[in-house]
Motif scaffolding. Structure first.
Motif, short mmCIF file in Angstrom:
data_model
loop_
_atom_site.label_atom_id
_atom_site.label_comp_id
_atom_site.label_asym_id
_atom_site.label_seq_id
_atom_site.Cartn_x
_atom_site.Cartn_y
_atom_site.Cartn_z
N ASN A 128 0.89 3.83 -1.64
CA ASN A 128 1.82 2.81 -1.13
C ASN A 128 1.11 1.55 -0.65
OD1 ASN A 128 4.01 4.52 -1.66
ND2 ASN A 128 3.87 5.47 0.37
N THR A 129 0.19 1.70 0.30
CA THR A 129 -0.48 0.52 0.85
C THR A 129 -2.00 0.63 0.84
OG1 THR A 129 -0.29 1.44 3.09
CG2 THR A 129 1.44 -0.11 2.37
N GLY A 130 -2.53 1.83 0.86
CA GLY A 130 -3.97 2.01 1.00
C GLY A 130 -4.78 1.27 -0.05
N THR A 131 -4.48 1.49 -1.33
CA THR A 131 -5.25 0.86 -2.40
C THR A 131 -4.86 -0.60 -2.61
OG1 THR A 131 -3.70 1.79 -4.02
CG2 THR A 131 -5.73 3.01 -3.61
N LYS A 132 -3.78 -1.04 -1.98
CA LYS A 132 -3.40 -2.46 -2.05
C LYS A 132 -4.11 -3.27 -0.96
CE LYS A 132 1.20 -1.51 -3.99
NZ LYS A 132 1.04 -0.06 -4.07
N VAL A 133 -4.23 -2.69 0.22
CA VAL A 133 -4.87 -3.39 1.34
C VAL A 133 -6.39 -3.36 1.22
CG1 VAL A 133 -5.24 -3.33 3.85
CG2 VAL A 133 -2.93 -3.06 2.90
N PHE A 134 -6.94 -2.22 0.74
CA PHE A 134 -8.39 -2.04 0.71
C PHE A 134 -8.95 -2.13 -0.71
CE2 PHE A 134 -7.49 0.60 4.60
CZ PHE A 134 -8.12 -0.26 5.49
#
Length: 265
Positions: A128-134
């Motif tokens: 959801n957000t992990g690979t988008k933010v980092f």
């Protein structure tokens, strides 16, 4: 996190307890990042420390003044994956610049978003957000691997899932970096719940669980982890980099199985 280490050790038989080794650091190799603070601001500083004499620093710690206790305390420590330290901006007199860790519109991500992304790495593998933010780093890939390994840990005999948990440690600290971004140090709390797939199975606690579970087999076990995290965040809309994290199991609980169950998961 420190208290949980003592708790876990006290739950072990005396023969299984390792001698206590006080944690220390090489003062001559310590690199201090002391922010210039205005009157009334919370007093804190960060330090890059080495636990081995003569070695380059390998962990970042935050020390904050605790007025109610009239002392300074180490409130966070993170083991880094690389001995190459973030390039913290220093002024002519060698002071660092503290910036807001929360609600900072000048950064690509603040502490809340970073915390959400870290939790997503554990809970969904970063979907959801992990690979988008980092951007991919050793630390973020290791968190994703924790998630993927848990999915197959018990095969068809049980499940192991992660979730976010109430986080008591919402304080976060940030220093300006030379590229205009920030080094952000924050904490998060998550749970891991292991459960049997069907009746007739049970989970036998490991020896490290004894302090909380007392060697009693369970139908499910929920572990709670408190973790410290460190990330570098750019000023523009680009991915951040998780550069290290350190976790400690702080609790374990779960219902025991009925007396007739005998198979093990």
């Amino acid at each position: 996190m420190s208290v949980s280490d003592y708790t876990e050790t006290e739950g072990l038989p005396a023969k299984d307890r390792e001698p206590y080794k006080p944690w220390s650091y090489d003062l001559s190799r310590a690199k201090l990042y002391i922010p210039r603070l205005a009157d009334g601001q919370e007093r804190w500083f960060a330090a890059a420390l080495s636990s081995e004499k003569g070695k380059a620093p390998s962990r970042l710690a935050v020390f904050a003044e605790q007025p109610q206790h009239k002392r300074w305390e180490m409130v966070s420590v993170v083991d880094l994956d690389s001995q190459k330290l973030p390039d913290v901006a220093l002024d002519r007199e060698g002071y660092a610049t503290a910036v807001a860790a929360d609600d900072n519109k000048q950064l690509a991500a603040d502490a809340d978003l970073l915390r959400t992304a870290v939790l997503d790495n554990f809970v969904t593998g970063g979907t959801n957000t992990g690979t988008k933010v980092f951007a991919p780093t050793e630390a973020s890939k290791r968190q994703v691997k924790v998630h993927s390994d848990a999915a197959t840990r018990f095969g068809d005999k049980g499940t192991s899932v992660f979730d976010g948990a109430d986080n008591r440690f919402t304080d976060a600290y940030a220093l300006k970096t030379a590229d205009g971004g920030a080094l952000v140090l924050f904490s998060h709390t998550h749970t891991q719940t292991d459960a049997v797939a069907h009746s007739g199975l049970q989970i036998n606690p490991g020896k490290g669980d004894r302090a909380w579970l007392h060697d009693v087999p369970r139908m499910s076990i929920q572990y709670t982890f408190v973790c410290n995290d460190a990330a570098t965040v750019p000023a523009k809309a680009e991915p951040s980099r998780l550069i290290g994290y350190t976790c400690a199991r702080t609790d374990a609980s779960g219902p025991p199985p009925v007396a007739s169950w005998s198979h093990h998961a």
